[in-house]
Design a protein around this motif. Structure first.
Motif, short mmCIF file in Angstrom:
data_model
loop_
_atom_site.label_atom_id
_atom_site.label_comp_id
_atom_site.label_asym_id
_atom_site.label_seq_id
_atom_site.Cartn_x
_atom_site.Cartn_y
_atom_site.Cartn_z
N ARG A 44 0.85 -1.19 0.00
CA ARG A 44 0.00 0.00 0.00
C ARG A 44 0.88 1.24 0.00
NH1 ARG A 44 -4.75 0.09 4.37
NH2 ARG A 44 -5.22 -1.78 3.14
N GLU A 45 0.51 2.22 -0.80
CA GLU A 45 1.30 3.43 -0.87
C GLU A 45 0.41 4.66 -0.74
OE1 GLU A 45 3.27 4.22 -4.57
OE2 GLU A 45 1.53 3.69 -5.80
N ARG A 46 0.98 5.67 -0.15
CA ARG A 46 0.27 6.94 0.00
C ARG A 46 0.19 7.65 -1.33
NH1 ARG A 46 1.75 12.15 0.53
NH2 ARG A 46 3.93 11.51 0.38
N VAL A 47 -0.96 8.19 -1.66
CA VAL A 47 -1.16 8.92 -2.91
C VAL A 47 -1.21 10.42 -2.64
CG1 VAL A 47 -2.70 9.30 -4.86
CG2 VAL A 47 -2.41 6.99 -3.94
N THR A 49 -2.60 13.53 0.54
CA THR A 49 -3.26 13.86 1.80
C THR A 49 -3.56 15.35 1.85
OG1 THR A 49 -1.12 14.15 2.90
CG2 THR A 49 -2.17 12.00 3.13
N ILE A 50 -4.52 15.70 2.69
CA ILE A 50 -4.88 17.10 2.89
C ILE A 50 -5.22 17.29 4.36
CG2 ILE A 50 -7.30 16.68 2.22
CD1 ILE A 50 -7.26 19.55 1.00
N THR A 51 -4.63 18.32 4.95
CA THR A 51 -4.85 18.57 6.38
C THR A 51 -6.11 19.38 6.60
OG1 THR A 51 -3.65 20.66 6.43
CG2 THR A 51 -2.35 18.63 6.68
N THR A 52 -6.45 19.53 7.86
CA THR A 52 -7.60 20.36 8.20
C THR A 52 -7.43 21.77 7.68
OG1 THR A 52 -7.95 19.04 10.21
CG2 THR A 52 -9.02 21.20 10.12
N GLY A 53 -6.19 22.24 7.67
CA GLY A 53 -5.92 23.58 7.18
C GLY A 53 -5.78 23.69 5.68
N GLY A 54 -5.92 22.56 4.99
CA GLY A 54 -5.88 22.59 3.53
C GLY A 54 -4.50 22.38 2.92
N VAL A 55 -3.53 22.02 3.74
CA VAL A 55 -2.19 21.75 3.21
C VAL A 55 -2.20 20.37 2.54
CG1 VAL A 55 0.23 21.43 3.78
CG2 VAL A 55 -1.12 23.17 4.98
N THR A 56 -1.72 20.33 1.32
CA THR A 56 -1.74 19.09 0.56
C THR A 56 -0.33 18.51 0.39
OG1 THR A 56 -1.58 20.30 -1.53
CG2 THR A 56 -3.79 19.81 -0.71
N ASP A 57 -0.30 17.22 0.16
CA ASP A 57 0.95 16.53 -0.09
C ASP A 57 0.67 15.38 -1.04
OD1 ASP A 57 3.44 14.66 1.76
OD2 ASP A 57 3.69 16.13 0.15
N TYR A 58 1.59 15.16 -1.98
CA TYR A 58 1.38 14.16 -3.01
C TYR A 58 2.59 13.24 -3.14
CZ TYR A 58 -2.36 17.29 -4.56
OH TYR A 58 -3.48 18.07 -4.62
N ALA A 59 2.32 12.02 -3.54
CA ALA A 59 3.40 11.13 -3.93
C ALA A 59 4.02 11.68 -5.21
CB ALA A 59 2.88 9.72 -4.16
N ASP A 60 5.32 11.48 -5.36
CA ASP A 60 6.01 12.00 -6.54
C ASP A 60 5.39 11.47 -7.83
OD1 ASP A 60 9.35 11.97 -5.06
OD2 ASP A 60 7.75 13.47 -4.99
N SER A 61 4.92 10.24 -7.79
CA SER A 61 4.40 9.60 -9.00
C SER A 61 3.10 10.22 -9.51
CB SER A 61 4.17 8.11 -8.74
OG SER A 61 3.26 7.92 -7.68
N VAL A 62 2.43 11.01 -8.67
CA VAL A 62 1.14 11.59 -9.11
C VAL A 62 1.17 13.11 -9.15
CG1 VAL A 62 -0.04 9.60 -8.12
CG2 VAL A 62 0.06 11.73 -6.81
N LYS A 63 2.26 13.71 -8.74
CA LYS A 63 2.35 15.17 -8.74
C LYS A 63 2.10 15.72 -10.14
CE LYS A 63 5.35 15.98 -4.76
NZ LYS A 63 6.70 16.39 -4.31
N GLY A 64 1.29 16.76 -10.21
CA GLY A 64 0.96 17.36 -11.49
C GLY A 64 -0.17 16.68 -12.24
N ARG A 65 -0.58 15.52 -11.77
CA ARG A 65 -1.69 14.80 -12.42
C ARG A 65 -2.91 14.67 -11.51
NH1 ARG A 65 -1.10 9.58 -13.72
NH2 ARG A 65 0.39 9.12 -12.05
N PHE A 66 -2.68 14.52 -10.22
CA PHE A 66 -3.76 14.32 -9.26
C PHE A 66 -3.92 15.57 -8.40
CE2 PHE A 66 -3.49 9.38 -8.78
CZ PHE A 66 -3.56 9.25 -10.17
N THR A 67 -5.16 15.84 -8.01
CA THR A 67 -5.44 16.97 -7.11
C THR A 67 -6.41 16.52 -6.04
OG1 THR A 67 -5.17 18.54 -8.93
CG2 THR A 67 -6.29 19.32 -6.95
N ILE A 68 -6.02 16.72 -4.79
CA ILE A 68 -6.90 16.38 -3.67
C ILE A 68 -7.57 17.65 -3.17
CG2 ILE A 68 -5.07 16.59 -1.92
CD1 ILE A 68 -6.39 14.19 -0.48
N SER A 69 -8.82 17.52 -2.77
CA SER A 69 -9.55 18.68 -2.26
C SER A 69 -10.55 18.21 -1.21
CB SER A 69 -10.29 19.40 -3.39
OG SER A 69 -11.23 18.53 -4.01
N ARG A 70 -11.07 19.16 -0.46
CA ARG A 70 -12.03 18.81 0.57
C ARG A 70 -13.20 19.77 0.55
NH1 ARG A 70 -9.07 18.54 5.86
NH2 ARG A 70 -11.05 18.94 6.89
#
Length: 114
Positions: A44-47, A49-70
Motif C-alpha cells: 500500500r502506498e500513500r497517494v 493527503t490534505i490537512t484540516t488547514g488545507g495543506v496538501t501533499d502528493y506522492a512524486d508519481s502523481v504530482k501534477g496529475r492528481f489533485t486532492i480537495s475537501r
C-alpha cells in the motif's frame, strides 16, 4: 467513523476519474484525510493527503496529475485524477487520521487500460 469511497472504474490511458470519500461525521475532527492505493502484489502506498488547514501533499508519481480537495460542508474529500496511466491501476482507499488512529474506507477499484 465510516468512510464511503466512490468513483472508481475503468478508464483508458490519458483519461480522468474523480474519486470521492464521504465521512460519517465532520471532517474537522481529523488531523488529515487522504488517499492510499494498493496494486496487486504491491505494498500500500500513500497517494495524497490534505490537512484540516488545507495543506496538501502528493506522492512524486502523481504530482501534477492528481489533485486532492475537501468540502467541509459536505464532509467529503475528493481526488481528481487526470492523465491516468496503467501504473495507476489499484484499489484506492480513503483514510482519515485522528491523533494516532487511522480510519479506512472500503476502497474503490481504478483500472487504467486500453
Amino acid at each position: 467513523v465510516q468512510l464511503q469511497a466512490s468513483g472508481g472504474g475503468l478508464v483508458q490511458p490519458g483519461g480522468s476519474l474523480r474519486l470521492s470519500c464521504a465521512a460519517s461525521e465532520t471532517i474537522f475532527g481529523f488531523n488529515y484525510m487522504g488517499w492510499y492505493r494498493q496494486a496487486p502484489g504491491k505494498q500500500r502506498e500513500r497517494v495524497a493527503t490534505i490537512t484540516t488547514g488545507g495543506v496538501t501533499d502528493y506522492a512524486d508519481s502523481v504530482k501534477g496529475r492528481f489533485t486532492i480537495s475537501r468540502d467541509n460542508a459536505k464532509n467529503t474529500v475528493s481526488l481528481q485524477m487526470n492523465n491516468l496511466e496503467p501504473e495507476d491501476t489499484a484499489v484506492y482507499l480513503c483514510v482519515a487520521r485522528r491523533w494516532s488512529a487511522n480510519y479506512w474506507g472500503q476502497g474503490t477499484l481504478v483500472t487504467v487500460s486500453s
